[in-house]
Design a protein around this motif. Structure first.
Motif, PDB file in Angstrom:
ATOM      1  N   THR B  49      33.421  83.162 -26.421  1.00  0.00           N
ATOM      2  CA  THR B  49      33.529  84.330 -25.556  1.00  0.00           C
ATOM      3  C   THR B  49      34.949  84.841 -25.589  1.00  0.00           C
ATOM      4  O   THR B  49      35.890  84.059 -25.586  1.00  0.00           O
ATOM      5  CB  THR B  49      33.168  83.956 -24.098  1.00  0.00           C
ATOM      6  N   ARG B  50      35.130  86.131 -25.643  1.00  0.00           N
ATOM      7  CA  ARG B  50      36.474  86.671 -25.533  1.00  0.00           C
ATOM      8  C   ARG B  50      36.919  86.517 -24.071  1.00  0.00           C
ATOM      9  O   ARG B  50      36.209  86.930 -23.148  1.00  0.00           O
ATOM     10  CB  ARG B  50      36.494  88.143 -25.939  1.00  0.00           C
ATOM     11  N   TYR B  51      38.067  85.965 -23.891  1.00  0.00           N
ATOM     12  CA  TYR B  51      38.559  85.746 -22.544  1.00  0.00           C
ATOM     13  C   TYR B  51      40.049  86.045 -22.492  1.00  0.00           C
ATOM     14  O   TYR B  51      40.722  86.151 -23.512  1.00  0.00           O
ATOM     15  CB  TYR B  51      38.323  84.293 -22.109  1.00  0.00           C
ATOM     16  N   VAL B 115      36.409  86.703 -18.387  1.00  0.00           N
ATOM     17  CA  VAL B 115      35.757  87.140 -19.617  1.00  0.00           C
ATOM     18  C   VAL B 115      36.187  88.568 -19.872  1.00  0.00           C
ATOM     19  O   VAL B 115      36.337  89.367 -18.935  1.00  0.00           O
ATOM     20  CB  VAL B 115      34.225  87.029 -19.470  1.00  0.00           C
ATOM     21  N   ASP B 116      36.414  88.904 -21.133  1.00  0.00           N
ATOM     22  CA  ASP B 116      37.035  90.196 -21.413  1.00  0.00           C
ATOM     23  C   ASP B 116      36.523  90.760 -22.733  1.00  0.00           C
ATOM     24  O   ASP B 116      37.173  90.669 -23.763  1.00  0.00           O
ATOM     25  CB  ASP B 116      38.557  90.020 -21.480  1.00  0.00           C
ATOM     26  N   GLU B 117      35.351  91.344 -22.685  1.00  0.00           N
ATOM     27  CA  GLU B 117      34.742  91.821 -23.924  1.00  0.00           C
ATOM     28  C   GLU B 117      35.361  93.125 -24.422  1.00  0.00           C
ATOM     29  O   GLU B 117      35.302  93.437 -25.596  1.00  0.00           O
ATOM     30  CB  GLU B 117      33.228  92.010 -23.714  1.00  0.00           C
ATOM     31  N   ASP B 118      35.928  93.906 -23.542  1.00  0.00           N
ATOM     32  CA  ASP B 118      36.406  95.238 -23.964  1.00  0.00           C
ATOM     33  C   ASP B 118      37.832  95.544 -23.504  1.00  0.00           C
ATOM     34  O   ASP B 118      38.220  96.710 -23.437  1.00  0.00           O
ATOM     35  CB  ASP B 118      35.456  96.315 -23.428  1.00  0.00           C
TER      36      ASP B 118
END
Lengths: 47, 163
Positions: B49-51, B115-118
């Motif tokens: 997961t992008r974090y 969490v940081d998807e964008d």
């Protein structure tokens, strides 16, 4: 300071076998190479 | 952390080329103790997961051998509540770093992760550090705050702005 970027590398010691002595030794070892480290609950960042 | 329960490590290297030395040292150590050799991987490669996260120390930097709490209990609770309400996970961590004099400094810190998807939450945390940690009314003596984005630590600094 502005040109400093830190690259994070992640690993974990074995759950059953690591001892207090192992952990203290790992800390010393890490600071021979790295500017710093953080101990973290395994898998906190990789859920 | 708790011996026997397993420890994870986030290691800050200034140069990615040092990773080879890190892997060798860890491998040699594990073999010398008959421990399974841990896999040492770049954090951004391991994560599914992008974090992003940042570390907020509990204590001020050492001054004349003494340290104080960085923020009052009330302020610490306010900060934690705001971040967790915004969706951050919180955990307490232990770490060590080397100061300008080569001395090892211990730190207990709160780690706030989102969490940081964008990149929305990355931007949120950068603003939060600037506006609330550095500009929130209680003095923060940290020259920089360590913010991790995609496994690379960037340093958010009060006087020099964001980079």
């Amino acid at each position: 300071m502005s040109d400093t970027i830190y690259y994070e590398y992640d690993f974990r010691l074995d759950q059953e076998l690591s001892t207090t002595a192992d952990i203290l030794e790992i800390r010393k070892l890490l600071l021979k190479i790295a500017h710093g480290f953080t101990e973290i609950q395994p898998d906190f960042l990789t859920k | 952390m708790i011996p026997g329960k397993g420890n994870g490590y986030i290691v800050g290297l200034k140069n990615p080329d040092d990773a080879a030395d890190l892997r060798k040292q860890i491998t040699d150590f594990a073999k010398s103790r008959d421990l399974p050799v841990p896999e040492v991987v770049a954090a951004w490669e391991k994560s599914r997961t992008r974090y992003c996260f940042f570390l907020l120390p509990f204590y001020t930097n050492p001054k004349n051998g003494k340290r104080a709490f960085l923020f009052s209990s009330k302020r610490s609770i306010e900060i934690g509540t705001r971040l967790t309400t915004a969706g951050a996970s919180e955990t307490r961590v232990y770490g060590q770093w080397i100061d300008d004099n080569g001395k090892v400094v211990e730190d207990f810190s709160a780690l706030y992760m989102m969490v940081d998807e964008d990149s929305t939450n990355e931007d949120y945390l950068r603003r939060f550090i600037q506006e609330e940690i550095y500009g929130g009314g209680e003095k923060c003596d940290q020259a920089v705050i360590y913010l991790s984005v995609k496994g690379q630590g960037v340093l958010v600094c009060h006087e020099q702005g964001l980079f």
